[in-house]
Motif scaffolding. Structure first.
Motif, PDB file in Angstrom:
ATOM      1  N   GLU A  34     -82.026 -56.269  37.444  1.00 18.72           N
ATOM      2  CA  GLU A  34     -83.314 -56.441  37.530  1.00 18.72           C
ATOM      3  C   GLU A  34     -83.477 -57.146  38.829  1.00 18.72           C
ATOM      4  OE1 GLU A  34     -87.191 -57.967  34.712  1.00 18.72           O
ATOM      5  OE2 GLU A  34     -85.289 -58.222  33.987  1.00 18.72           O
ATOM      6  N   ASP A  35     -84.557 -56.625  39.614  1.00 20.43           N
ATOM      7  CA  ASP A  35     -84.954 -57.254  40.997  1.00 20.43           C
ATOM      8  C   ASP A  35     -83.872 -56.799  41.932  1.00 20.43           C
ATOM      9  OD1 ASP A  35     -87.383 -57.974  40.136  1.00 20.43           O
ATOM     10  OD2 ASP A  35     -86.417 -59.878  39.333  1.00 20.43           O
ATOM     11  N   ALA A  36     -82.745 -56.278  41.564  1.00 20.82           N
ATOM     12  CA  ALA A  36     -81.826 -55.875  42.634  1.00 20.82           C
ATOM     13  C   ALA A  36     -82.205 -54.734  43.598  1.00 20.82           C
ATOM     14  CB  ALA A  36     -80.502 -55.513  41.871  1.00 20.82           C
ATOM     15  N   GLU A  37     -81.728 -54.651  44.813  1.00 16.70           N
ATOM     16  CA  GLU A  37     -81.895 -53.705  45.689  1.00 16.70           C
ATOM     17  C   GLU A  37     -81.100 -52.539  45.610  1.00 16.70           C
ATOM     18  OE1 GLU A  37     -82.234 -55.446  49.472  1.00 16.70           O
ATOM     19  OE2 GLU A  37     -84.215 -56.565  49.019  1.00 16.70           O
ATOM     20  N   ARG A  38     -79.862 -52.690  45.077  1.00 15.55           N
ATOM     21  CA  ARG A  38     -79.012 -51.684  45.150  1.00 15.55           C
ATOM     22  C   ARG A  38     -78.275 -51.735  43.710  1.00 15.55           C
ATOM     23  NH1 ARG A  38     -79.004 -54.025  50.045  1.00 15.55           N
ATOM     24  NH2 ARG A  38     -78.538 -52.781  51.935  1.00 15.55           N
ATOM     25  N   TYR A  39     -77.602 -50.350  43.561  1.00 15.09           N
ATOM     26  CA  TYR A  39     -76.707 -50.169  42.488  1.00 15.09           C
ATOM     27  C   TYR A  39     -75.185 -50.716  42.722  1.00 15.09           C
ATOM     28  CZ  TYR A  39     -79.671 -46.626  39.951  1.00 15.09           C
ATOM     29  OH  TYR A  39     -80.530 -45.990  39.427  1.00 15.09           O
ATOM     30  N   GLU A  40     -74.534 -51.365  41.691  1.00 14.35           N
ATOM     31  CA  GLU A  40     -73.431 -51.744  42.110  1.00 14.35           C
ATOM     32  C   GLU A  40     -72.385 -51.350  40.954  1.00 14.35           C
ATOM     33  OE1 GLU A  40     -73.739 -56.149  42.110  1.00 14.35           O
ATOM     34  OE2 GLU A  40     -74.595 -56.278  44.044  1.00 14.35           O
ATOM     35  N   LEU A  91     -65.663 -31.136  46.605  1.00 14.23           N
ATOM     36  CA  LEU A  91     -64.761 -32.386  47.044  1.00 14.23           C
ATOM     37  C   LEU A  91     -65.525 -33.512  47.596  1.00 14.23           C
ATOM     38  CD1 LEU A  91     -61.829 -30.113  48.702  1.00 14.23           C
ATOM     39  CD2 LEU A  91     -61.924 -31.093  46.498  1.00 14.23           C
ATOM     40  N   ARG A  92     -66.694 -33.537  47.737  1.00 10.02           N
ATOM     41  CA  ARG A  92     -67.579 -34.672  48.114  1.00 10.02           C
ATOM     42  C   ARG A  92     -67.719 -35.810  46.846  1.00 10.02           C
ATOM     43  NH1 ARG A  92     -72.470 -30.977  50.654  1.00 10.02           N
ATOM     44  NH2 ARG A  92     -71.166 -29.890  52.354  1.00 10.02           N
ATOM     45  N   ARG A  93     -67.736 -36.888  47.397  1.00  8.73           N
ATOM     46  CA  ARG A  93     -67.718 -38.036  46.515  1.00  8.73           C
ATOM     47  C   ARG A  93     -68.751 -39.029  46.832  1.00  8.73           C
ATOM     48  NH1 ARG A  93     -65.500 -34.541  44.342  1.00  8.73           N
ATOM     49  NH2 ARG A  93     -63.266 -34.349  43.529  1.00  8.73           N
ATOM     50  N   VAL A  94     -69.503 -39.467  45.901  1.00  5.46           N
ATOM     51  CA  VAL A  94     -70.546 -40.813  46.038  1.00  5.46           C
ATOM     52  C   VAL A  94     -69.760 -41.902  45.365  1.00  5.46           C
ATOM     53  CG1 VAL A  94     -72.763 -41.620  45.485  1.00  5.46           C
ATOM     54  CG2 VAL A  94     -72.603 -38.981  46.115  1.00  5.46           C
ATOM     55  N   THR A  95     -69.153 -42.772  46.313  1.00  7.05           N
ATOM     56  CA  THR A  95     -68.495 -43.799  45.737  1.00  7.05           C
ATOM     57  C   THR A  95     -69.196 -45.105  45.700  1.00  7.05           C
ATOM     58  OG1 THR A  95     -67.975 -44.534  47.988  1.00  7.05           O
ATOM     59  CG2 THR A  95     -66.502 -43.047  46.901  1.00  7.05           C
ATOM     60  N   PRO A  96     -68.749 -46.202  45.228  1.00  2.00           N
ATOM     61  CA  PRO A  96     -69.625 -47.710  45.187  1.00  2.00           C
ATOM     62  C   PRO A  96     -70.086 -47.969  46.683  1.00  2.00           C
ATOM     63  CG  PRO A  96     -67.859 -47.765  43.711  1.00  2.00           C
ATOM     64  CD  PRO A  96     -67.626 -46.489  44.130  1.00  2.00           C
ATOM     65  N   ASP A  97     -69.078 -47.573  47.792  1.00  2.00           N
ATOM     66  CA  ASP A  97     -69.452 -47.591  49.183  1.00  2.00           C
ATOM     67  C   ASP A  97     -70.917 -46.975  49.442  1.00  2.00           C
ATOM     68  OD1 ASP A  97     -67.493 -49.215  49.290  1.00  2.00           O
ATOM     69  OD2 ASP A  97     -66.150 -47.732  50.459  1.00  2.00           O
ATOM     70  N   PHE A  98     -71.077 -45.964  49.330  1.00  2.00           N
ATOM     71  CA  PHE A  98     -72.349 -45.212  49.394  1.00  2.00           C
ATOM     72  C   PHE A  98     -73.493 -45.902  48.890  1.00  2.00           C
ATOM     73  CE2 PHE A  98     -75.833 -42.602  47.745  1.00  2.00           C
ATOM     74  CZ  PHE A  98     -75.966 -41.681  48.924  1.00  2.00           C
ATOM     75  N   PHE A  99     -73.388 -46.538  47.612  1.00  3.61           N
ATOM     76  CA  PHE A  99     -74.521 -47.174  47.110  1.00  3.61           C
ATOM     77  C   PHE A  99     -74.812 -48.494  47.838  1.00  3.61           C
ATOM     78  CE2 PHE A  99     -73.473 -44.426  43.453  1.00  3.61           C
ATOM     79  CZ  PHE A  99     -75.042 -43.890  42.948  1.00  3.61           C
ATOM     80  N   ALA A 100     -73.644 -49.027  48.240  1.00  7.54           N
ATOM     81  CA  ALA A 100     -73.751 -50.275  49.139  1.00  7.54           C
ATOM     82  C   ALA A 100     -74.610 -49.889  50.424  1.00  7.54           C
ATOM     83  CB  ALA A 100     -72.346 -50.834  49.495  1.00  7.54           C
ATOM     84  N   ALA A 101     -74.307 -48.818  50.817  1.00  4.48           N
ATOM     85  CA  ALA A 101     -75.091 -48.445  52.269  1.00  4.48           C
ATOM     86  C   ALA A 101     -76.436 -47.855  51.963  1.00  4.48           C
ATOM     87  CB  ALA A 101     -74.271 -47.366  52.987  1.00  4.48           C
ATOM     88  N   HIS A 102     -76.858 -47.532  50.707  1.00  7.89           N
ATOM     89  CA  HIS A 102     -78.107 -46.882  50.452  1.00  7.89           C
ATOM     90  C   HIS A 102     -78.713 -47.777  49.368  1.00  7.89           C
ATOM     91  CE1 HIS A 102     -77.448 -43.408  53.286  1.00  7.89           C
ATOM     92  NE2 HIS A 102     -76.081 -43.516  52.696  1.00  7.89           N
ATOM     93  N   PRO A 103     -79.717 -48.668  49.711  1.00  6.98           N
ATOM     94  CA  PRO A 103     -80.321 -49.348  48.631  1.00  6.98           C
ATOM     95  C   PRO A 103     -81.522 -48.403  47.891  1.00  6.98           C
ATOM     96  CG  PRO A 103     -81.360 -49.900  50.792  1.00  6.98           C
ATOM     97  CD  PRO A 103     -80.069 -49.148  50.875  1.00  6.98           C
ATOM     98  N   VAL A 104     -81.783 -48.630  46.771  1.00  4.58           N
ATOM     99  CA  VAL A 104     -82.535 -47.560  46.021  1.00  4.58           C
ATOM    100  C   VAL A 104     -83.669 -47.488  46.674  1.00  4.58           C
ATOM    101  CG1 VAL A 104     -84.040 -47.579  43.926  1.00  4.58           C
ATOM    102  CG2 VAL A 104     -81.756 -48.734  43.812  1.00  4.58           C
TER     103      VAL A 104
END
Length: 759
Positions: free
Chosen positions: A129-135, A91-104
């Motif tokens: 390219e050159d981005a820090e986070r998934y969007e 039931l756990r989820r990895v949402t776009p908010d997670f990626f916003a909070a955790h750069p690569v």
């Protein structure tokens, strides 16, 4: 109620060590199963989901490929299978908010355990390219990005299409069809890293690169030899089959460098007696040195030849080729050389011989302990020699049994996921779909990494799996991936490969095996092939983890439509709507799948034909089963060094880490441990509980170091050590591979142990 994922990575720098256990399963397994499932799914979802695992009207376990018996228990799953299901149905989820909070950069510092525990990925994600986070990205834009990068290639062979063994038959067939219509055979898969050696050896010797036994053969056997395998952790439901064989009178010889709890005693949680007392499985334990198996089987073959009446002369005369050359080689086997290579005592080998001669029906099972050495293919050929001598292929209760790992790794190969496809398969593909598939060989896993490293491959697409963590020579593999223009991963959950990317990267979230797959024509089923060539349907029942998920077949079909465009005559849109249309095409391309849709409608599915098993017909180059006569090899280890094997803990499946314990081996709260025989440790000046760096030694002179491993005195074979992967994959040189199969030699890594800065 399900629990939340861990916020921080657990500290693993002080593993605890308890007593080694001598029995597997039982009440502790039930407790661990229910606790792990409840943490991920909650109580109600656990009950609804686990009761559907491996049932004829349910879904196939996404764990191992061990087959199901015809009569199934209501709880037809093992502890690690339940963990695999729980992590998918979480039931756990990895949402776009997670990626916003955790750069690569942050994700790259996390352990595989922490990444996997975060839950299911809910949206397609894009790293520019050159981005820090998934969007988040739309599916349409994701396919556009892939099409852009593929269109920019100078050749289709600059793309690589990797497959994990979880992929269904339908998705795998579509995937290879797309790659070949694009114009490449670059279709590496996880089999390249595990049972490629088995396929290479068996294809040459018996004509079919798969095992020749069914479950019923195990039940009918007189003797089962389990070599280089730990079923208690890696294929726990196999223990039930071994127990049934024992109850029917079979004897079991275990050949392995480590004693393993599951092969000592099995406490079957399905029976009262099993829970209380259990069944002793192994009758004779041959604690062999790593890489000594070929020498052992060669000597046994010599001794069989020297025993009057032991050879099945009629079978050898009627069904085999190359016998005289093999006999000349076998007669040269030497006792002293064999004892040195194996580390065994003479009386133990003589005891094994007596059991072999007393058996009229013998099965040999094996796994990575045989397949991941430089001389893996000759070793498996020698196993085949051993069985051929006494006519133990092509009759009930006897045969070869390579035990596959992931749930559909064998099916994926059957569907054409192979960088070196047979001409007959390509001919059938061309006839059915009207295009000329490429005929030149493509890249396997090791060659794909080299191509990425050298700039010869620029787009990497993975259908499932965790390529970076699974592959050898971690530093080289990660540097190679970072040279790619684009890396794409079709995934259900986070893993290390999502943090080691090309210039651009995509994560495409997909349905799991447990989930309902609803397309335009209605609810879909997929199929899988188990380790013994049984094909059956799998029907997910849970609602998808997110409305933004696509199935693997849908992803391939939409990608093909976008990349190939109107030039493709393949009805990709029809295939996405109705998987039965895909199966109709498979039925016309792949032998054994005639009337595919009708066959999978039967409860339990159907068995694929196997000429050596069914007819004692061997479709080899000679038309017979081939004896072989390779020189005997075993690893050479310099003084002061050990031979390391990489292995799994009981709390993991392949690269998926469920927890930080390995309770059968007595390890708790940490994975950075190295198991060393007390006498070897004493000679090296390594007290139990000290910390050492593992440094591999290879002919290229490059230092490969895995730092900070707690030394655990453990009853391994002398001169051998063991430690968990993927942490130790950094020690396996990319060029250290098996002859013929090119499989990484992860079970024979020469290492020295140096005092760690942690001490």
């Amino acid at each position: 109620m399900a629990s939340k994922p861990p916020k921080g990575d657990p500290v693993q720098d002080a593993p605890q060590v308890a007593e080694v256990q001598h029995a597997a399963a039982g009440l502790p397994a039930i407790g661990h199963t229910l606790r792990a499932a409840q943490q991920q799914m909650g109580v109600r979802r656990t009950a609804l989901t686990l009761l559907r695992v491996n049932q004829k009207d349910g879904f196939d376990c996404p764990g191992c490929a061990w087959p199901e018996p015809d009569h199934r228990h209501k709880a037809e799953f093992c502890e690690n299978g339940a963990k695999a299901v729980a992590e998918e149905a979480t039931l756990r989820r990895v949402t776009p908010d997670f990626f916003a909070a955790h750069p690569v950069a942050d994700l790259a510092t996390r352990s595989g355990y922490w990444l996997g525990q975060q839950g299911r990925i809910t949206h397609p994600m894009y790293l520019a390219e050159d981005a820090e986070r998934y969007e988040p990205v739309s599916w349409e834009r994701a396919f556009d990005i892939i099409a852009e990068e593929i269109a920019a290639l100078d050749s289709p062979d600059e793309s690589v299409f990797y497959t994990s063994g979880r992929t269904s038959n339908e998705a795998a067939f579509l995937y290879q069809l797309f790659a070949r219509e694009l114009g490449t055979n670059n279709l590496p898969d996880c089999s390249n890293m595990c049972h490629e050696s088995s396929g290479s050896a068996l294809t040459e010797t018996i004509g079919v690169g798969k095992g020749s036994v069914l479950l019923e053969d195990l039940y009918k056997s007189d003797l089962i030899i389990v070599a280089g395998q730990n079923p208690g952790t890696n294929h726990p439901r196999m223990l039930s089959a071994l127990e049934k064989a024992k109850n029917n009178g079979a004897k079991i010889i275990t050949v392995n460098p480590l004693p393993e709890a599951g092969l000592e005693r099995f406490k079957n949680p399905q029976t009262a007696q099993g829970m209380l007392k259990g069944t002793a499985l192994t009758d004779l334990f041959l604690q062999i040195r790593l890489g000594g198996d070929q020498a052992l089987f060669r000597l046994l073959n010599k001794l069989i030849l020297e025993t009057e009446g032991a050879v099945d002369e009629e079978f050898v005369r009627e069904h085999t080729h190359g016998y005289e050359e093999f006999v000349r080689a076998a007669r040269d086997a030497d006792w002293d050389d064999t004892l040195k290579a194996t580390g065994l005592e003479r009386d133990r080998i003589e005891e094994a011989l007596a059991m072999v001669l007393a058996s009229k029906r013998t099965v040999v099972c094996w796994a990575m302990g045989l397949t991941q050495h430089k001389h893996a293919v000759p070793t498996i050929r020698e196993v085949v020699n051993f069985l051929l001598l006494r006519g133990n292929i092509g009759r009930p209760g006897a045969g070869v049994c390579p035990v596959r790992g992931h749930s559909n790794v064998q099916g994926d190969r059957t569907m054409g996921i192979f960088e070196r496809p047979a001409p007959a398969f390509l001919d059938a593909l061309e006839k059915e779909f009207g295009f000329a598939p490429p005929r030149h060989h493509g890249l396997d896993v090791v060659r794909a990494i080299k191509a990425l490293r050298d700039g010869e491959a620029k787009v990497f697409f993975a259908m499932g799996g965790n390529f970076v963590a699974a592959s050898p020579d971690t530093d080289v593999t990660e540097a190679a991936m970072r040279r790619a223009r684009l890396t794409v991963h079709v995934s259900t959950k986070l893993n290390r490969s999502h943090a080691v990317t090309g210039a651009r990267a995509l994560i495409l979230p997909t349905l799991g095996r447990t989930e309902r797959d609803l397309q335009d024509s209605g609810e879909q089923v997929v199929t899988v092939e188990d380790s013994m060539g049984m094909v059956h349907a799998s029907r997910g029942r849970l609602e998808p983890a997110s409305e933004h998920l696509l199935s693997e077949p849908a992803i391939v079909c939409r990608l093909a439509r976008r990349v190939l465009g109107s030039a493709s005559r393949t009805p990709w849109e029809e295939f996405e709507k109705d998987y039965s249309a895909v199966r109709d095409r498979i039925a016309r391309v792949v032998p054994g799948f005639e009337d595919f849709n009708a066959k999978i409608a039967r409860p339990g599915g159907f068995t694929l034909p196997h000429a050596p098993r069914d007819e004692r017909r061997f479709p080899t180059a000679t038309g017979k089963a081939n004896f072989t006569a390779a020189p005997v090899e075993h690893p050479a280890v310099p003084e002061g060094r050990l031979l390391l094997q990489t292995l799994r803990s009981h709390d993991q499946y392949n690269t998926t880490i469920y927890g930080l314990d390995d309770r059968y081996r007595g390890i708790k709260n940490g994975r950075r441990v190295v198991l060393v025989h007390p006498d070897d440790a004493a000679e090296l000046g390594l007290a139990d509980g000290t910390y050492a760096d593992l440094v591999s030694e290879w002919q290229d002179g490059v230092e490969r170091r895995a730092p900070g491993f707690r030394v655990v005195h453990y009853p391994t074979a002398r001169g051998c050590a063991a430690a968990y992967y993927p942490e130790t994959n950094v020690l396996v040189p990319l060029d250290a591979t098996a002859d013929t199969s090119n499989t990484p030699a992860s079970k024979s890594v020469v290492v020295r142990l140096e005092q760690s800065s942690l001490d």
